[in-house]
Design a protein around this motif. Structure first.
Motif, PDB file in Angstrom:
ATOM      1  N   THR A   1      -8.767   2.385   6.583  1.00 15.37           N
ATOM      2  CA  THR A   1      -8.428   3.767   6.229  1.00 15.37           C
ATOM      3  C   THR A   1      -8.309   3.905   4.723  1.00 15.37           C
ATOM      4  OG1 THR A   1      -6.039   3.349   6.407  1.00 15.37           O
ATOM      5  CG2 THR A   1      -7.194   4.052   8.414  1.00 15.37           C
ATOM      6  N   ARG A   2      -8.305   5.146   4.253  1.00 13.95           N
ATOM      7  CA  ARG A   2      -8.159   5.444   2.833  1.00 13.95           C
ATOM      8  C   ARG A   2      -6.970   6.387   2.649  1.00 13.95           C
ATOM      9  NH1 ARG A   2     -14.482   6.393   0.843  1.00 13.95           N
ATOM     10  NH2 ARG A   2     -15.307   4.447   1.774  1.00 13.95           N
ATOM     11  N   LEU A   3      -6.576   6.545   1.381  1.00 16.30           N
ATOM     12  CA  LEU A   3      -5.395   7.360   1.107  1.00 16.30           C
ATOM     13  C   LEU A   3      -5.571   8.797   1.576  1.00 16.30           C
ATOM     14  CD1 LEU A   3      -4.351   6.080  -2.449  1.00 16.30           C
ATOM     15  CD2 LEU A   3      -3.209   5.641  -0.275  1.00 16.30           C
ATOM     16  N   GLN A   4      -6.784   9.361   1.405  1.00 14.44           N
ATOM     17  CA  GLN A   4      -6.971  10.766   1.803  1.00 14.44           C
ATOM     18  C   GLN A   4      -6.910  10.942   3.307  1.00 14.44           C
ATOM     19  OE1 GLN A   4      -9.209   9.040  -0.094  1.00 14.44           O
ATOM     20  NE2 GLN A   4     -11.342   9.513   0.485  1.00 14.44           N
ATOM     21  N   ASP A   5      -7.079   9.844   4.064  1.00 13.55           N
ATOM     22  CA  ASP A   5      -6.962   9.959   5.522  1.00 13.55           C
ATOM     23  C   ASP A   5      -5.537  10.237   5.973  1.00 13.55           C
ATOM     24  OD1 ASP A   5      -9.634   9.342   5.508  1.00 13.55           O
ATOM     25  OD2 ASP A   5      -9.358   7.247   6.086  1.00 13.55           O
ATOM     26  N   TRP A   6      -4.548   9.888   5.120  1.00 13.11           N
ATOM     27  CA  TRP A   6      -3.145  10.056   5.466  1.00 13.11           C
ATOM     28  C   TRP A   6      -2.551  11.318   4.845  1.00 13.11           C
ATOM     29  CZ3 TRP A   6      -1.067   6.413   8.791  1.00 13.11           C
ATOM     30  CH2 TRP A   6      -1.806   5.253   8.974  1.00 13.11           C
ATOM     31  N   GLN A   7      -3.393  12.147   4.250  1.00 18.29           N
ATOM     32  CA  GLN A   7      -2.933  13.381   3.653  1.00 18.29           C
ATOM     33  C   GLN A   7      -3.015  14.531   4.663  1.00 18.29           C
ATOM     34  OE1 GLN A   7      -1.564  13.407   0.659  1.00 18.29           O
ATOM     35  NE2 GLN A   7      -1.991  11.196   0.477  1.00 18.29           N
ATOM     36  N   PRO A   8      -2.289  15.635   4.409  1.00 25.44           N
ATOM     37  CA  PRO A   8      -2.371  16.777   5.330  1.00 25.44           C
ATOM     38  C   PRO A   8      -3.811  17.294   5.429  1.00 25.44           C
ATOM     39  CG  PRO A   8      -0.501  17.020   3.853  1.00 25.44           C
ATOM     40  CD  PRO A   8      -1.284  15.858   3.347  1.00 25.44           C
TER      41      PRO A   8
END
Length: 359
Positions: free
Chosen positions: A75-82
């Motif tokens: 996963t990447r950081l933007q995957d955990w963003q709203p």
């Protein structure tokens, strides 16, 4: 593009799991549907760190944590963003090949994580796992394992870890208290082996483990500390023999008895204080100020004066008379010689005058 983790109307039944796990599966899917991203300043690795610290309380094995960390690496950081979802579209065969395990083991691990409410599945129509990203790294389409339920547990994990750390701190403090009370009780027992509480203290010290292990509960530590503390207080209480005062101030003197004054307060009829009694051992007092001592530190029979000057001591009567005679005897010859010389001088003058007159 937002990928909706749709929840089917009827949750898929996992073979060999049971109704309880179906309920947890539904809760995981509900958490994935309500996922709105991690709080500001929190990354998915922070969530994994909290999960590792709370894994014993949640009964999570190391193999499950390792596989979950493996999935989070895709996963990447933007995957955990709203507006997005952390979905891993790696196939089962590829995961098994990368992990060096069988496909059945991969499915078993994922089902175990689903029972714990840490992941769910975002399936396609044919149950295949696939997906692709945009040039900027944003997920365009993805079907596979959804890690959004893990992100939804962040607040719960944080509270669990904080409570765990607080309990660990209390446990350390209670353990230190047990060790301190144990050492103090041993010292009291060594100093007062004949005390009334000595037997009870000895039995308690023998029952305590030599090393306090982590499995000992806080309740047990507190119980040990209270028992040792009560025994220490018993050792510190003064004894109450006849004629002394108890801790509450009441005198234990029997009626008709007279209180004997302490030895230091006793005085003789002349006003001086009494000294201690003679020792039962037969010994001799030596006045070192008025006694000559030889090089061998033996007492000499010759006694000196209190002033310590034994060379100028008064002579005996006979010795004094003999000294006076010696003085007179030595002075008499001196007087006779001087008289004889004067007589000779006078005779010489008379002879000289007589010769002069004759001439």
């Amino acid at each position: 593009m937002h990928i909706e983790a749709a929840r089917p109307q009827t949750p898929t039944k996992i073979v060999g799991i049971g109704n309880t796990s179906r309920q947890q599966n539904e809760m995981a899917e509900e958490a994935a549907k309500d996922f709105v991203g991690l709080p500001d300043g929190v990354s998915h690795w922070d969530v994994l760190s909290l999960l590792k610290r709370a894994r014993l309380a949640m009964n999570i094995t190391g193999a499950l944590i390792s596989y979950l960390e493996f999935l989070m690496g895709f996963t990447r950081l933007q995957d955990w963003q709203p507006g997005s979802s952390p979905i891993v579209y790696l196939t089962v065969s590829a995961a098994a090949s990368r992990r060096g395990i069988s496909e059945r083991q991969v499915l078993n691990i994922e089902r175990a994580l689903n029972r714990l409410g840490l992941l769910c599945w975002h399936d396609s129509g044919n149950k295949r796992r696939y997906g692709h990203r945009s040039p900027s790294g944003e997920l365009k389409e993805a079907y596979g394992v959804n890690l959004a339920p893990l992100a939804a547990l962040y607040e719960r994990l944080l509270d669990l870890v904080e409570g765990q750390e607080q309990r660990a701190l209390i446990w350390k403090q209670e353990k230190a208290g047990v060790q301190i009370h144990k050492r103090v009780l041993r010292e009291r027992l060594t100093l007062n082996p004949g005390h009334a509480a000595a037997d009870q203290a000895m039995s308690l010290l023998k029952s305590l483990p030599k090393r306090v292990e982590a499995r000992v509960t806080i309740t047990q530590l507190v119980q040990w500390s209270q028992q040792m503390k009560s025994l220490i207080e018993a050792f510190e209480k003064p004894a109450t023999p006849d004629g002394e005062t108890t801790p509450n101030g009441a005198s234990t003197q029997h009626p008709g008895e007279t209180k004997t004054a302490p030895l230091k307060e006793r005085k003789t009829a002349f006003g001086g204080k009494n000294t201690s009694d003679r020792s039962e051992i037969n010994f001799r007092h030596i006045n070192t100020n008025n006694t000559k001592q030889s090089l061998s530190n033996e007492r000499s029979n010759r006694r000196t004066l209190p002033s310590g000057n034994d060379l100028k001591s008064p002579l005996a009567a006979n010795a004094e008379m003999a000294l006076e005679k010696r003085k007179h005897g030595s002075a008499a010859p001196a007087r006779n010689v001087s008289t004889t010389l004067r007589q000779w001088h006078l005779d010489f003058k008379l002879d000289f005058l007589s010769l002069a007159l004759v001439d």
